[in-house]
Design a protein around this motif. Sequence first.
Motif, PDB file in Angstrom:
ATOM      1  N   ASN A  37       0.706  -0.937   0.167  1.00 24.32           N
ATOM      2  CA  ASN A  37       0.091   0.246  -0.065  1.00 24.32           C
ATOM      3  C   ASN A  37       0.531   1.111   0.110  1.00 24.32           C
ATOM      4  O   ASN A  37       1.697   1.269   0.595  1.00 24.32           O
ATOM      5  CB  ASN A  37      -0.810  -0.119   1.375  1.00 24.32           C
ATOM      6  N   LEU A  38       0.884   2.008  -1.253  1.00 28.34           N
ATOM      7  CA  LEU A  38       1.926   2.959  -1.396  1.00 28.34           C
ATOM      8  C   LEU A  38       1.178   4.034  -0.343  1.00 28.34           C
ATOM      9  O   LEU A  38       2.312   4.740  -0.084  1.00 28.34           O
ATOM     10  CB  LEU A  38       1.870   3.884  -3.086  1.00 28.34           C
ATOM     11  N   PHE A  39       0.475   4.646  -0.391  1.00 26.74           N
ATOM     12  CA  PHE A  39      -0.488   5.259   0.364  1.00 26.74           C
ATOM     13  C   PHE A  39      -0.270   5.183   2.362  1.00 26.74           C
ATOM     14  O   PHE A  39      -0.593   5.713   3.053  1.00 26.74           O
ATOM     15  CB  PHE A  39      -2.109   5.501   0.668  1.00 26.74           C
ATOM     16  N   GLU A  40       0.324   3.919   2.737  1.00 24.63           N
ATOM     17  CA  GLU A  40       0.478   3.728   4.038  1.00 24.63           C
ATOM     18  C   GLU A  40       2.645   3.893   4.308  1.00 24.63           C
ATOM     19  O   GLU A  40       2.543   3.337   4.958  1.00 24.63           O
ATOM     20  CB  GLU A  40       0.426   2.313   4.396  1.00 24.63           C
ATOM     21  N   PHE A  41       3.032   3.794   3.127  1.00 23.63           N
ATOM     22  CA  PHE A  41       4.354   3.618   3.339  1.00 23.63           C
ATOM     23  C   PHE A  41       5.030   4.454   3.787  1.00 23.63           C
ATOM     24  O   PHE A  41       4.986   5.565   2.580  1.00 23.63           O
ATOM     25  CB  PHE A  41       5.490   2.884   1.983  1.00 23.63           C
ATOM     26  N   GLU A  42       5.791   5.460   4.396  1.00 24.55           N
ATOM     27  CA  GLU A  42       5.653   6.773   4.893  1.00 24.55           C
ATOM     28  C   GLU A  42       7.466   7.003   4.881  1.00 24.55           C
ATOM     29  O   GLU A  42       8.611   7.667   4.977  1.00 24.55           O
ATOM     30  CB  GLU A  42       6.026   6.947   5.698  1.00 24.55           C
ATOM     31  N   GLU A  43       8.430   5.774   4.482  1.00 22.01           N
ATOM     32  CA  GLU A  43       9.501   6.082   5.027  1.00 22.01           C
ATOM     33  C   GLU A  43      10.500   6.387   3.287  1.00 22.01           C
ATOM     34  O   GLU A  43       9.729   6.059   2.159  1.00 22.01           O
ATOM     35  CB  GLU A  43      10.495   4.245   4.727  1.00 22.01           C
ATOM     36  N   PRO A  44      11.704   7.296   3.520  1.00 18.94           N
ATOM     37  CA  PRO A  44      12.144   7.226   1.739  1.00 18.94           C
ATOM     38  C   PRO A  44      12.167   6.507   0.804  1.00 18.94           C
ATOM     39  O   PRO A  44      13.122   5.836   1.362  1.00 18.94           O
ATOM     40  CB  PRO A  44      13.488   8.174   2.501  1.00 18.94           C
ATOM     41  N   ILE A  65       1.420  11.631  -7.567  1.00 12.82           N
ATOM     42  CA  ILE A  65       1.707  11.278  -6.337  1.00 12.82           C
ATOM     43  C   ILE A  65       2.915  10.599  -5.905  1.00 12.82           C
ATOM     44  O   ILE A  65       3.470  10.409  -4.685  1.00 12.82           O
ATOM     45  CB  ILE A  65       0.869  10.152  -5.436  1.00 12.82           C
ATOM     46  N   PHE A  66       3.598   9.144  -7.016  1.00 16.48           N
ATOM     47  CA  PHE A  66       4.778   9.538  -7.340  1.00 16.48           C
ATOM     48  C   PHE A  66       6.172   9.954  -6.971  1.00 16.48           C
ATOM     49  O   PHE A  66       6.636   9.471  -6.465  1.00 16.48           O
ATOM     50  CB  PHE A  66       4.845   8.029  -8.665  1.00 16.48           C
ATOM     51  N   ARG A  67       5.197  11.491  -7.852  1.00 13.37           N
ATOM     52  CA  ARG A  67       6.559  12.205  -7.846  1.00 13.37           C
ATOM     53  C   ARG A  67       7.219  12.576  -5.921  1.00 13.37           C
ATOM     54  O   ARG A  67       7.840  13.500  -5.976  1.00 13.37           O
ATOM     55  CB  ARG A  67       6.408  12.935  -8.194  1.00 13.37           C
ATOM     56  N   GLN A  68       5.551  12.690  -5.334  1.00 12.55           N
ATOM     57  CA  GLN A  68       5.825  13.028  -4.089  1.00 12.55           C
ATOM     58  C   GLN A  68       6.344  11.705  -3.134  1.00 12.55           C
ATOM     59  O   GLN A  68       7.527  12.472  -2.300  1.00 12.55           O
ATOM     60  CB  GLN A  68       4.403  13.033  -3.914  1.00 12.55           C
ATOM     61  N   LYS A  69       6.405  11.012  -3.368  1.00 12.48           N
ATOM     62  CA  LYS A  69       6.857   9.815  -2.360  1.00 12.48           C
ATOM     63  C   LYS A  69       8.450   9.557  -3.537  1.00 12.48           C
ATOM     64  O   LYS A  69       9.405   9.126  -2.160  1.00 12.48           O
ATOM     65  CB  LYS A  69       6.320   8.789  -2.875  1.00 12.48           C
ATOM     66  N   ALA A  70       8.737  10.375  -4.680  1.00 10.66           N
ATOM     67  CA  ALA A  70      10.706   9.404  -4.878  1.00 10.66           C
ATOM     68  C   ALA A  70      10.795  10.221  -5.239  1.00 10.66           C
ATOM     69  O   ALA A  70      10.212  11.046  -6.019  1.00 10.66           O
ATOM     70  CB  ALA A  70      10.304   8.222  -4.927  1.00 10.66           C
TER      71      ALA A  70
END
Length: 117
Positions: A37-44, A65-70
């Motif tokens: 679950n990408l929305f629950e994943f908070e690690e860098p 959202i992908f760009r915000q995560k990585a």
Amino acid sequence: MTISNPILSPATLILMPLLSCQQNAELNGTQFRFHHNLFEFEEPLDLLIAADVLYDRENLSLLEIFRQKAPEVLVADSRVKDFDFPPYQAIDRHESFTVPDLDEFDEFRWVNLYHCQ
């Protein structure tokens, strides 16, 4: 004697690609972790890789959202023919197929790879 294809459960269809990714990483001497679950994943993250998520145009919002995560994102897609979502850029195209064969249209055999950094 006739041998039929077994019916695979949705859980099996999800697990098989993840196990394939894990084995591929081991063969290439690298490490990775997958999360359900990408929305629950908070690690860098260093790199986010997504495939087969743009089958529905409503999912195009995932690109931001992908760009915000990585800081770096790779997206593989065979469905969106008019992909124009800067700063994502097309970097490659490959012919592929699905196992088990889902009798998909030939046009979906071509997978485009997009990169954003």
